[in-house]
Design an enzyme around this catalytic site. Sequence first.
Site, PDB file in Angstrom:
ATOM      1  N   HIS A  94       0.822  -1.217   0.000  1.00 15.72           N
ATOM      2  CA  HIS A  94       0.000   0.000   0.000  1.00 15.72           C
ATOM      3  C   HIS A  94       0.853   1.263   0.000  1.00 15.72           C
ATOM      4  O   HIS A  94       2.073   1.229   0.266  1.00 15.72           O
ATOM      5  CB  HIS A  94      -0.963   0.006   1.191  1.00 15.72           C
ATOM      6  N   CYS A 125       3.337  -4.621   6.578  1.00 15.72           N
ATOM      7  CA  CYS A 125       2.965  -4.418   5.177  1.00 15.72           C
ATOM      8  C   CYS A 125       4.184  -4.072   4.325  1.00 15.72           C
ATOM      9  O   CYS A 125       5.276  -3.803   4.834  1.00 15.72           O
ATOM     10  CB  CYS A 125       1.939  -3.290   5.066  1.00 15.72           C
TER      11      CYS A 125
END
Length: 410
Positions: free
Chosen positions: A337, A355
Amino acid sequence: MRARQRWAAVAVAGGLVLLAGCTGGSSSSGQADGSSAPTSEAPAAQLAVSPTDGTADVSPTTPVQLAVTDGAIGEVTVTDAAGTVVPGAVAEAPADPAAPTTAAPGATTSVWTPTDPLAYGTTYTVDATATNADDAETDASTTFSTVTPASVTTPSIGPLDGTTVGVGMPIRVFFDQPVTDQAAVESHLLVTSSTPTDGRWNWVSSSEVHFRPSTYWPANTTVTLDADLYGVDTGDGIWGEKDRTVTFTVGEKHVSVADAGSHTLTVYDSDQVVQTYPMSAGSSENPTRNGAHVVLEKYEDITMDSSTFGLAVDAAGGYRTDVQYATRISNNGEFVHAAPWSVGQQGSSNVSHGCINLSTDRAQWFYDFSQPGDVVEVVNSIGPTLSPVDGDIYDWAIPWDQWVAGSALS
């Protein structure tokens, strides 16, 4: 003309109803010297029907078999308890030397197949005839009843019918209750593909079974799953409610390598490098899992909240953040992301909560490029390897020999 007479002799042998028909009485024509010439009659036809009379708890998919010796099958009629004729057709069954049989040696076996499947919890009567070489007729009648399930089940299946997925997407079949007879179920899950593979099933839990090849699916392949579970006893009185067929397409091969050691994300399209991006992976406190992750879904905008994995927002390290271009790669909260706040660390250190952080423009490109089923292989992280605790798809982290051993038919 000699009138036809019907004779029936009933013998129960090996679980089949066996009847023999013969012609009526014989006559002889007188000879010139007053003697009688001998006459020859054809052997009586023998007709065996299965299921046998009085059989109960029959699967509605059990074939109605008719074995004829010394004759040919004639009319076959099947009716339900109300006397309504059940539409169907008779065809000769292919020879199968390995198949068990109690029919007489040399018998010809035919199968009556209903136009629509027989129902659960219903009584059926089969009336059949066979004729011998002299056109003498044998009759047979048998009544049986199909099983009444305690409950029925229809599994959910992914990918959905008509969708296109990446090369890493396994076939997943989810049951709403544990499956006791996994071998029976698995034997009725047939996978075919336009490019053949060595794929096998693996029971990842008592109620979930996945199918994948030893390596990723071949790109641009059409895959079909025929889940022929109607009439299948899954165990504990639970039976398959209906058959399902799902066909999906494996699209282009998109495999990316997220190297937590070099802090780079290398994106491949059909084995060609198309992007190499600086990134930041999970910190030492929250390391990214190693192994082949599978893209599951995408969000152009999403709010990420640490409380979803047990860390309060107001606790040390807790967070609640609006994030753009989030591509989910596992069900433990790992995404690729946009993280404009960590651009200074991208390419040099790992500072995320697990992430893969990219700049906004790079995350948008990856978001647009990705499809469910694409693969992100995380390497050189200090974290553990993907496992069952990380959600639905950790399939590619399981060595092939262990995967095969997870089949109920191995």
